[in-house]
Design a protein around this motif. Structure first.
Motif, PDB file in Angstrom:
ATOM      1  N   PHE A 180      -8.172  -4.203   4.138  1.00 14.34           N
ATOM      2  CA  PHE A 180      -7.018  -4.105   3.253  1.00 14.34           C
ATOM      3  C   PHE A 180      -7.249  -3.138   2.102  1.00 14.34           C
ATOM      4  N   HIS A 181      -6.172  -2.420   1.803  1.00 14.61           N
ATOM      5  CA  HIS A 181      -6.135  -1.561   0.623  1.00 14.61           C
ATOM      6  C   HIS A 181      -6.287  -2.433  -0.616  1.00 14.61           C
ATOM      7  N   ASN A 182      -6.753  -1.840  -1.724  1.00 16.69           N
ATOM      8  CA  ASN A 182      -7.120  -2.677  -2.864  1.00 16.69           C
ATOM      9  C   ASN A 182      -6.006  -2.870  -3.882  1.00 16.69           C
ATOM     10  N   GLU A 183      -4.737  -2.782  -3.449  1.00 21.29           N
ATOM     11  CA  GLU A 183      -3.646  -2.966  -4.396  1.00 21.29           C
ATOM     12  C   GLU A 183      -2.593  -3.893  -3.814  1.00 21.29           C
ATOM     13  N   ILE A 184      -2.163  -4.869  -4.603  1.00 26.66           N
ATOM     14  CA  ILE A 184      -1.033  -5.722  -4.230  1.00 26.66           C
ATOM     15  C   ILE A 184       0.245  -5.018  -4.669  1.00 26.66           C
ATOM     16  N   LEU A 185       1.180  -4.862  -3.753  1.00 29.46           N
ATOM     17  CA  LEU A 185       2.405  -4.120  -4.016  1.00 29.46           C
ATOM     18  C   LEU A 185       3.587  -5.064  -4.177  1.00 29.46           C
ATOM     19  N   ALA A 186       4.574  -4.613  -4.930  1.00 31.00           N
ATOM     20  CA  ALA A 186       5.833  -5.341  -5.047  1.00 31.00           C
ATOM     21  C   ALA A 186       6.743  -4.863  -3.933  1.00 31.00           C
ATOM     22  N   ALA A 187       7.085  -5.761  -3.001  1.00 25.53           N
ATOM     23  CA  ALA A 187       7.889  -5.402  -1.840  1.00 25.53           C
ATOM     24  C   ALA A 187       9.132  -6.279  -1.762  1.00 25.53           C
ATOM     25  N   GLU A 188       9.993  -5.951  -0.803  1.00 27.83           N
ATOM     26  CA  GLU A 188      11.262  -6.667  -0.639  1.00 27.83           C
ATOM     27  C   GLU A 188      11.052  -8.148  -0.408  1.00 27.83           C
ATOM     28  N   THR A 189      10.048  -8.503   0.359  1.00 27.36           N
ATOM     29  CA  THR A 189       9.814  -9.897   0.721  1.00 27.36           C
ATOM     30  C   THR A 189       8.936 -10.628  -0.287  1.00 27.36           C
ATOM     31  N   GLY A 190       8.435  -9.922  -1.283  1.00 26.35           N
ATOM     32  CA  GLY A 190       7.506 -10.498  -2.235  1.00 26.35           C
ATOM     33  C   GLY A 190       6.258  -9.646  -2.299  1.00 26.35           C
ATOM     34  N   PRO A 191       5.150 -10.167  -2.787  1.00 24.70           N
ATOM     35  CA  PRO A 191       3.922  -9.378  -2.849  1.00 24.70           C
ATOM     36  C   PRO A 191       3.434  -9.022  -1.453  1.00 24.70           C
ATOM     37  N   ALA A 192       2.901  -7.820  -1.316  1.00 24.17           N
ATOM     38  CA  ALA A 192       2.465  -7.338  -0.003  1.00 24.17           C
ATOM     39  C   ALA A 192       1.161  -6.579  -0.150  1.00 24.17           C
ATOM     40  N   LEU A 193       0.415  -6.534   0.960  1.00 20.32           N
ATOM     41  CA  LEU A 193      -0.820  -5.767   1.046  1.00 20.32           C
ATOM     42  C   LEU A 193      -0.685  -4.721   2.150  1.00 20.32           C
ATOM     43  N   MET A 194      -1.246  -3.546   1.919  1.00 19.44           N
ATOM     44  CA  MET A 194      -1.357  -2.546   2.976  1.00 19.44           C
ATOM     45  C   MET A 194      -2.709  -2.715   3.658  1.00 19.44           C
ATOM     46  N   TYR A 195      -2.742  -2.516   4.972  1.00 21.95           N
ATOM     47  CA  TYR A 195      -4.033  -2.613   5.643  1.00 21.95           C
ATOM     48  C   TYR A 195      -4.046  -1.738   6.891  1.00 21.95           C
ATOM     49  N   ARG A 196      -5.239  -1.469   7.352  1.00 22.73           N
ATOM     50  CA  ARG A 196      -5.453  -0.673   8.552  1.00 22.73           C
ATOM     51  C   ARG A 196      -6.554  -1.324   9.355  1.00 22.73           C
TER      52      ARG A 196
END
Length: 839
Positions: free
Chosen positions: A764-780
């Motif tokens: 997972f990327h090291n930032e919690i994002l504000a998204a449509e569904t609530g907090p989200a994480l980016m990952y690969r």
């Protein structure tokens, strides 16, 4: 009214009426300065106690009587300055009468020693308004002192610093005054003018001082002895005897705190329990640290508001009795990079400075020249938890989804002294000063909803804050974040015109298609950004708008996020391993490129000139497994971390710190910066598989987290990283059951919710994002290169697929278009895609 006999001509009396103690100093006509002694000591308790006839005892007499009659006792009348009266025993007393009684004792002693002084100065907080000043002036008149001249406390402290300590303070130079008293904290920047000193920026906390640290110590002892019979009676007294025991206990705690400033350990007698509690200095420092961190945040904000470059300042001066704690000077020195001036008796500084002020040109100044209060930020930063904002209040039950972000705001005190202060992050530009003539700030907006908070991220958050965009190699195997493919070596340290670069055509300007998309939709694409796979990206704010920088390991290219236009190309010697954005020591957003030989190159986009290029000669025993670029120690640094060691390279100073040895038995070390203090720290995993925090400069263990209900012996750690929610760091632990666990790195308690993920290869990327569904994480997924957004509440995934058979090779997020977040991917075909978060 008391009539004082004449004293020697030219004699001055200076009084510091404090929350816990009052100090008075006499300056004779020959220039000699001496403190007045009250019962043989220079500090007189500011306490008052009503006697049986309705009179008022003060000082040590009041303290003594208060032990027998606690219902008649008021230890801190200064804290009642906004009240018209208070109840002592069965009688109501006007608060000015209490203050007048204390000042009357000073008048009596001055009359006995030197007679009537030619001038009397009385110090008050610089931000006190006319109503409070009038209360003090009236009390002084009733006490027999007559007409007094009020001196702002930071001006008195600065005068002492320049006159008594003989520090060079040329006209135009500034002094940072850190005043931590018993009941309040104030930070000020005081500037030398041709006519004296004036306060140019200030802020403070009316609910933070030595008394609050005492209360935290009592809370700490309650965790150990709270179940014993008698503790509840001690803490919630109902009888006169029990109230007397509580007062004695509070004095014991205060005395132990003061002894620990001189010794490594002290004992505390606990009444009603018949116990001698043992307390060490390290325990005191651990308890006091969250409180002191708040004072440092205020100090940093005041320095920024004054537009002060600390390197050009005349120094940092500690005053107030609570500033005597060794940890205060240590933390300030570590944060500011300047050793503060510390005295053996910081309590007397303000009083003596006020009488020196009367003999200086500053005496011609009015009470308060225009000054600049610290402008409150639009949004408060997360605050480390303290006993006053209980952990349970900040984190709801973990079985329910909870919003991310700062804990609930505290009630606003009557005087606007406690405006929230942003965490230390040198701003891209100095906030405009607000002078005394500025109209009052508008009433606070209603509390925002979860949805509003998620839509709100500070404009340019990802491009302005000094947290690194990519946490390289969060766990072993994240090599895709640090692509080492060989590329063509650059030959020039310059930026090129777009026409000479051969770069792609650029991308469209941000438009409606960015605003209407749903979560996971691709909203734009930059084709032909590079001829080979994109290996790293970074974003930052400039005077010309937000910029995106990209690299394929060879060329570094800059793109406008406002227009989509190609701006410039940069070439460095070596293969680029990663890009970051970070503020320089002057607060200017800059770019750092790190080569695969660990050489940092740093420059400011726009001028094209490389400001710094270093070749650190690391002392690490093994090659670095994890690399971070961040802002700490007053300038940008690169942190190199192995499994057992860590070392930082200061880019501008081009110097290395000492090697930090990570204690044996700790694994998965992750370097990070404490978002509240700016300290460098290392998050690790202990032998018990619990996150453990290590000091980034000394290697000492700062704390280990409390296990959560979901964390059991059945789970094994398979990886660990540090993840940020708007700058607040959390330890993120991967367990072998494919669940993510989070712990606050402020107070080492369970935080957020557990999150299920799909594969052991997901990183997972090291930032919690504000998204449509609530907090989200980016990952690969490191095995399949599949990249997605993960909803942290439902564990639903939203694939980010570049198309054309390309694989994602770089992952980032940016903040543009009015402060909204977007996900950005770079692919193996050299293209860049922009993805909506649905907001």
């Amino acid at each position: 009214m008391l009539v004082m006999s004449p004293g020697p001509q030219g004699t001055s009396l200076g009084i510091d009426f404090g929350t816990s103690h009052t100090i008075a100093v006499v300056r004779r006509a020959d220039g000699g300065v001496r403190p007045l002694l009250f019962d043989g000591a220079p500090l007189m308790p500011s306490a008052v106690c009503a006697d049986a006839e309705g009179g008022l005892l003060v000082g040590r007499d009041a303290v003594h009587a208060g032990r027998r009659h606690p219902e008649r006792f008021e230890p801190n009348p200064k804290r009642l300055i906004d009240r018209p009266s208070t109840l002592l025993g069965s009688r109501e007393y006007p608060v000015p009468d209490l203050i007048a009684a204390v000042l009357g004792a000073v008048a009596d002693e001055c009359r006995r020693v030197v007679g009537v002084p030619a001038q009397v100065t009385l110090t008050v907080p610089a931000e006190w308004g006319p109503a409070r000043r009038q209360v003090v002036e009236d009390a002084a008149a009733r006490s027999g002192l007559g007409r007094v001249r009020l001196v702002p406390e930071p001006v008195a402290a600065a005068t002492y610093y320049a006159e008594a300590l003989k520090h060079r303070t040329a006209v135009g130079s500034s002094i940072v005054v850190y005043d931590l008293g018993a009941g309040t904290f104030d930070a000020s920047v005081v500037r030398r003018t041709e006519s004296g000193f004036e306060t140019v920026a200030l802020d403070g906390r009316g609910d933070l001082g030595g008394l609050d640290i005492d209360a935290a110590l009592i809370d700490h002892l309650g965790k150990v002895y709270g179940t014993r019979e008698g503790w509840q009676r001690l803490m919630h007294p109902e009888t006169v005897e029990e109230r007397r025991h509580l007062r004695d206990f509070q004095e014991e705690v205060r005395g132990a705190k003061e002894r620990l400033s001189r010794h490594q350990q002290s004992d505390i007698a606990i009444p009603l329990l018949d116990v001698e509690a043992h307390l060490t200095r390290s325990e005191l420092e651990q308890i006091a640290r969250p409180h002191l961190e708040q004072t440092i945040r205020v100090t940093l904000a005041v320095i920024r508001a004054a537009g002060l470059n600390l390197a050009d300042s005349a120094g940092v001066f500690l005053v107030g009795g609570a500033s005597r704690m060794p940890l205060v000077a240590t933390m300030l020195h570590r944060e500011l990079g300047i050793a503060p001036t510390v005295l053996d008796q910081p309590e007397v500084v303000v009083a003596e400075g006020s009488v020196l002020w009367t003999s200086s040109e500053a005496a011609t100044l009015p009470f308060q020249r225009p000054y600049t209060p610290v402008p409150p930020p639009v949004r408060a930063a997360p605050v480390p938890l303290t006993p006053q904002n209980a952990p349970g209040a900040a984190f709801p039950p973990r079985t329910q989804p909870q919003p991310l972000g700062p804990p609930p705001q505290q009630d606003t005190p009557p005087e606007p002294r406690t405006a929230p202060v942003a965490p230390f992050s040198p701003p891209p530009q100095t906030l405009p000063p607000r002078t005394a003539a500025t109209p009052p700030a508008p009433a606070p907006e209603p509390p925002e909803t979860d949805a509003e908070r998620l839509r709100r991220k500070r404009t340019g958050r990802r491009v302005l804050v000094w947290f690194v965009v990519v946490d390289l190699l969060i766990v072993a195997g994240l090599a895709w974040y640090f692509n080492r493919d060989e590329g063509a070596d650059g030959t020039d340290q310059e930026s090129f015109d777009a026409a000479d670069s051969g770069a792609g055509e650029g991308m469209p300007a941000i438009g409606a298609q960015w605003s209407d998309a749903e979560m996971g939709d691709q909203v734009d694409e930059l084709l032909g950004a590079h001829d080979s796979p994109v290996s790293s990206m970074a974003a930052l704010e400039t005077d010309d708008g937000p910029m995106l920088l990209t690299t394929d390991g060879s060329e570094i290219r800059q793109w406008s996020m406002d227009t989509g236009a190609f701006i410039a190309e940069y070439a460095i010697d070596g293969t680029v391993g990663g890009l970051w954005t970070v503020d320089d020591s002057e607060g200017v957003p800059s770019v750092v490129a790190l080569t695969d030989d660990y050489e940092p190159w740093m420059w400011t986009p726009g001028d094209g000139a490389f400001a710094f290029q270093g070749t650190p000669d690391l002392d690490l025993e093994d090659p670095a497994e994890r690399v971070r670029v961040a802002f700490t120690e007053g300038e940008p640094v690169v942190a190199f971390v192995t499994a057992t060691q860590a070392q930082m390279y200061l880019i501008e100073s081009q110097s290395l710190t000492d090697v930090v040895e990570i204690p044996a038995g700790l694994g998965y070390p992750n370097y990070y910066i404490d978002g509240d203090t700016g300290y460098s720290e290392i998050a690790t995993v202990s032998g018990d598989e619990l996150p453990t925090v290590v000091d980034g400069l000394s290697g000492s263990v700062l704390g280990t987290v409390d296990p959560s209900d979901e964390w059991s012996d059945d789970a094994d750690v398979s990886g660990m990283g540090v993840v940020y929610d708007d700058g607040t760091p959390y330890a993120m632990v991967y367990d072998d059951r494919l669940v993510l666990h989070f712990w606050s790195l402020y107070d080492y308690t369970p935080a957020l919710n557990t999150v299920a993920y799909a594969s052991a290869g997901d990183r997972f990327h090291n930032e919690i994002l504000a998204a449509e569904t609530g907090p989200a994480l980016m990952y690969r997924n490191k095995d399949t290169t599949a990249t997605s957004l993960l909803d942290m509440q439902s564990s639903a995934t939203f694939p980010l697929e570049p198309g054309g058979g390309a694989e994602v090779t770089s992952l980032e997020n940016i903040t543009v278009d009015g402060g909204r977040d977007f996900a950005v991917t770079g692919d193996s075909n050299g293209n860049i895609q922009f993805w909506s978060l649905g907001l």
